[in-house]
Design an enzyme around this catalytic site. Structure first.
Site, PDB file in Angstrom:
ATOM      1  N   HIS A   1      -0.180  28.851  19.741  1.00  0.00           N
ATOM      2  CA  HIS A   1      -0.826  30.022  20.336  1.00  0.00           C
ATOM      3  C   HIS A   1      -0.873  29.848  21.841  1.00  0.00           C
ATOM      4  CE1 HIS A   1      -3.922  33.089  21.141  1.00  0.00           C
ATOM      5  NE2 HIS A   1      -3.654  33.566  19.950  1.00  0.00           N
TER       6      HIS A   1
ATOM      7  N   ASP B   1      -2.098  34.705  12.947  1.00  0.00           N
ATOM      8  CA  ASP B   1      -1.084  35.706  12.641  1.00  0.00           C
ATOM      9  C   ASP B   1      -0.239  35.296  11.438  1.00  0.00           C
ATOM     10  OD1 ASP B   1      -1.675  37.474  14.846  1.00  0.00           O
ATOM     11  OD2 ASP B   1      -0.801  35.965  16.153  1.00  0.00           O
TER      12      ASP B   1
END
Length: 430
Positions: A307, A365
């Protein structure tokens, strides 16, 4: 009295003292508001990666430590012990509600989920194959044409009404966008269902037969909403704040946030993750793609791992993994090659020294994409669901901004590299 800290900036024989502001937690901030007036210079920060555009009390992130707090509460506690509407109240009002406050808030949201009947015609103006995000941008922006009693941003009561309307109606709008895209009739909301279950009912039920929402799926959906509720000053939130700084009505501001979220580098990340899984195709091809991911000369990248903000485990991913495991246990992966690839890829990433050393852990995600795929949502609906979840974060930031006496219209500066002054030349002489 605490001594005021300052930073000294020296250039061209000038010395400027700039105040240093200290947050309740996090790095100090150099106050450059008077830099141009005192030094006639701007700062240059593409992407605003080192610039604080506002002060806020809503969300705090420490990417190095993997920390995400909403009003001081860790996201893992909220996601595992609370539920979405309670988190909505927390984000909007600053404190967890009492039982009476929560009941009143839930009742208000539940009883405002229907949209104006005339808005149905607005949906039918789109092509059948329109992306649901295109529909949502248009419909949410058009709400200002239907709800004139909540567009005056200078009226606190109208701001409150608009906030409640957006939170209540966004699931209905997202579900209608989905139903329209697959050619099925719209399903009206039900007041006897909770927020997440109601959304699933509007998406998957049909008039021809009864549809019962599985509580495990409803809980997983609620967690997806909760884990995406707010994420500090990201691109879409900053867009909402910038749009609202001009005094634009709340529906236009949220539509601007949806438009920004649509980008694959932002809200489209879980869709990109599923598309990657489709590219891999089968479990036996995973080693090939793992090798490509480790090859610096290969453009292939594993989506859903690592991330930009978190240099450690994404704190949202831990809770989302629990939901993913529950959903896959309920629905199974045996007949879904995509989910088989996802489970094996997750196992490799959590045990491969390369991924561990690079801290390329599965992020939120990755898991949300798995859950939504297992539930039966097409990838085109992933970003609309993200927008639905993030609406309360946008609204909370929007409300906070209007309560700030220092609010000014956003006006970033630039480093101009174009032509200097030159005279116009008539077309026949060029």
């Amino acid at each position: 009295m605490t001594e005021q800290k300052t930073a000294t900036l020296s250039f061209d024989g000038k010395t400027i003292e700039l105040p240093i502001l200290s947050p309740s937690v996090g790095p100090d901030v150099i106050d450059i508001r008077k830099l141009y007036a005192q030094g006639h210079v701007f700062t240059y920060d593409p992407g605003f990666t080192s610039t604080a555009s506002c002060d806020s009390t809503i969300t705090y992130i420490d990417g190095d430590e993997g920390v995400l707090l909403h009003r001081g509460y860790p996201i893992d506690q909220l996601a595992s012990q609370s539920h979405y509407l309670e988190v909505c109240y927390l984000l909007m009002y600053g404190e967890l509600p009492t039982a009476a406050q929560l009941e009143a808030f839930e009742t208000t949201i539940t009883r405002h989920t229907m949209i104006h009947e005339q808005m149905h015609n607005f949906f039918r103006g789109f092509r059948r194959d329109a992306h649901p995000m295109a529909t949502m941008v248009g419909v949410v922006g058009a709400m200002s044409a239907f709800y004139h009693d909540s567009t005056d941003v200078n009226d606190q009561k109208q701001r409150e009404i608009a906030a409640h309307r957006l939170i209540a109606k966004m699931p209905t709008i997202a579900a209608m966008a989905y139903k329209y895209s697959i050619g099925q009739p719209f399903v009206y909301p039900r007041n006897d269902l909770d927020y997440a279950a109601n959304f699933l009912h509007m998406c998957f039920s049909v008039p021809a037969e009864k549809y019962n929402v599985d509580p495990i799926l409803a809980r997983a959906m609620d967690r997806i909403f909760t884990l995406h509720a707010d994420h500090e000053q990201n691109a879409s939130t900053s867009t909402v704040r910038l749009a609202s700084s001009s005094g634009a009505n709340p529906f236009a501001c949220i539509a601007a946030g949806i438009a920004c979220l649509w980008g694959p580098a932002h809200g489209g990340a879980n869709q990109a993750c599923l598309e990657m899984l489709k590219e891999i195709g089968t479990v036996d091809r995973i080693p090939e793609f793992i090798a490509r991911a480790k090859d610096k000369n290969d453009p292939f990248r594993l989506m859903g791992f690592g991330h930009r903000v978190y240099k450690n485990m994404d704190p949202r991913a831990t809770v989302m993994k629990e939901s993913a495991d529950e959903v896959l246990e309920l629905l199974g992966v045996e007949n879904n090659p995509l989910l088989q690839v996802a489970k094996e890829l997750e196992h490799i990433a959590l045990n491969d020294p390369y991924f561990i050393e690079k801290k390329l852990f599965p992020n939120v995600d990755f898991y949300s994409g798995i859950i939504l795929e297992a539930m039966g949502f097409p990838t085109s609906m992933f970003t609309p669901i993200f927008a639905l979840s993030r609406t309360v974060g946008w609204i909370s930031q929007w409300k906070e901004q209007f309560a700030d006496p220092q609010m000014k219209i956003g006006r970033p500066r630039q480093l101009y590299l174009g032509s200097t002054y030159r005279d116009y030349v008539d077309v026949e002489n060029r």
